[in-house]
Scaffold this motif. Structure first.
Motif, PDB file in Angstrom:
ATOM      1  N   THR A  13     -84.076  41.943 -59.505  1.00  0.00           N
ATOM      2  CA  THR A  13     -84.923  42.609 -60.484  1.00  0.00           C
ATOM      3  C   THR A  13     -86.039  41.650 -60.858  1.00  0.00           C
ATOM      4  OG1 THR A  13     -83.050  43.857 -61.345  1.00  0.00           O
ATOM      5  CG2 THR A  13     -84.992  43.708 -62.744  1.00  0.00           C
ATOM      6  N   LYS A  39     -89.915  44.904 -64.171  1.00  0.00           N
ATOM      7  CA  LYS A  39     -89.224  46.180 -64.345  1.00  0.00           C
ATOM      8  C   LYS A  39     -88.889  46.818 -63.001  1.00  0.00           C
ATOM      9  CE  LYS A  39     -91.449  47.076 -68.744  1.00  0.00           C
ATOM     10  NZ  LYS A  39     -92.366  47.935 -69.496  1.00  0.00           N
ATOM     11  N   GLN A  40     -89.113  46.084 -61.918  1.00  0.00           N
ATOM     12  CA  GLN A  40     -88.887  46.634 -60.584  1.00  0.00           C
ATOM     13  C   GLN A  40     -87.599  46.098 -59.982  1.00  0.00           C
ATOM     14  OE1 GLN A  40     -92.367  45.755 -58.298  1.00  0.00           O
ATOM     15  NE2 GLN A  40     -93.430  47.580 -59.008  1.00  0.00           N
ATOM     16  N   ASN A  41     -86.837  46.993 -59.379  1.00  0.00           N
ATOM     17  CA  ASN A  41     -85.662  46.596 -58.606  1.00  0.00           C
ATOM     18  C   ASN A  41     -86.097  46.462 -57.153  1.00  0.00           C
ATOM     19  OD1 ASN A  41     -83.891  46.682 -60.812  1.00  0.00           O
ATOM     20  ND2 ASN A  41     -83.712  48.888 -60.611  1.00  0.00           N
ATOM     21  N   THR A  87     -86.005  34.170 -60.760  1.00  0.00           N
ATOM     22  CA  THR A  87     -85.319  35.199 -59.988  1.00  0.00           C
ATOM     23  C   THR A  87     -84.856  34.669 -58.641  1.00  0.00           C
ATOM     24  OG1 THR A  87     -86.615  36.948 -61.042  1.00  0.00           O
ATOM     25  CG2 THR A  87     -85.561  37.497 -58.961  1.00  0.00           C
ATOM     26  N   GLN A  98     -84.971  45.382 -53.152  1.00  0.00           N
ATOM     27  CA  GLN A  98     -83.885  45.224 -52.186  1.00  0.00           C
ATOM     28  C   GLN A  98     -84.391  44.366 -51.032  1.00  0.00           C
ATOM     29  OE1 GLN A  98     -82.023  48.896 -50.903  1.00  0.00           O
ATOM     30  NE2 GLN A  98     -82.196  48.246 -48.791  1.00  0.00           N
ATOM     31  N   PHE A 115     -79.891  42.623 -53.959  1.00  0.00           N
ATOM     32  CA  PHE A 115     -80.758  43.319 -54.895  1.00  0.00           C
ATOM     33  C   PHE A 115     -81.226  42.352 -55.970  1.00  0.00           C
ATOM     34  CE2 PHE A 115     -77.907  46.390 -53.035  1.00  0.00           C
ATOM     35  CZ  PHE A 115     -78.769  47.398 -52.643  1.00  0.00           C
TER      36      PHE A 115
END
Length: 115
Positions: free
Chosen positions: A103, A106-108, A55, A110, A101
């Motif tokens: 991910t 399962k969490q977004n 990520t 910021q 942003f």
């Protein structure tokens, strides 16, 4: 991350995580690191660390605004104004940051990038 626990010696367990990245700034990834640290110590699953690494290194910074030369000079001085005829008529302090942003699981999440 420090978690108080009456069942262990000295009443707490202290754990840490080291992260390697191609970026020389990592403060903006702090929310991701906190989430990954909690997930990893709950599940002890190495895939959490792999997903965190992927990520962070897949971050797309192409949407970041590029300040012009005049704006960079004002940013260095800590003053931001509206350029007009080569002069800044109104000097207004402003935080120069951009929101990205991510991910993770399962969490977004910021985060703010300081320019």
């Amino acid at each position: 991350a420090k978690k108080d626990d009456a069942l262990v010696r000295r009443g707490a367990v202290v754990k840490a995580m080291a992260v390697c990245s191609q970026y020389n700034f990592i403060e903006m990834f702090r929310p991701l690191l906190i989430i990954a640290l909690d997930q990893f110590y709950r599940s002890n699953d190495e895939n959490v660390l792999k997903e965190l690494y992927d990520t962070i290194n897949a971050a797309d910074f192409s949407t970041l605004p590029r300040p012009n030369a005049w704006e960079r000079k004002l940013m260095r001085r800590g003053v931001v104004g509206k350029p007009f005829g080569g002069k800044a008529l109104e000097h207004m302090p402003q935080k120069w940051q951009h929101t990205l942003f991510f991910t993770l699981g399962k969490q977004n999440v910021q985060t703010q990038v300081r320019l």
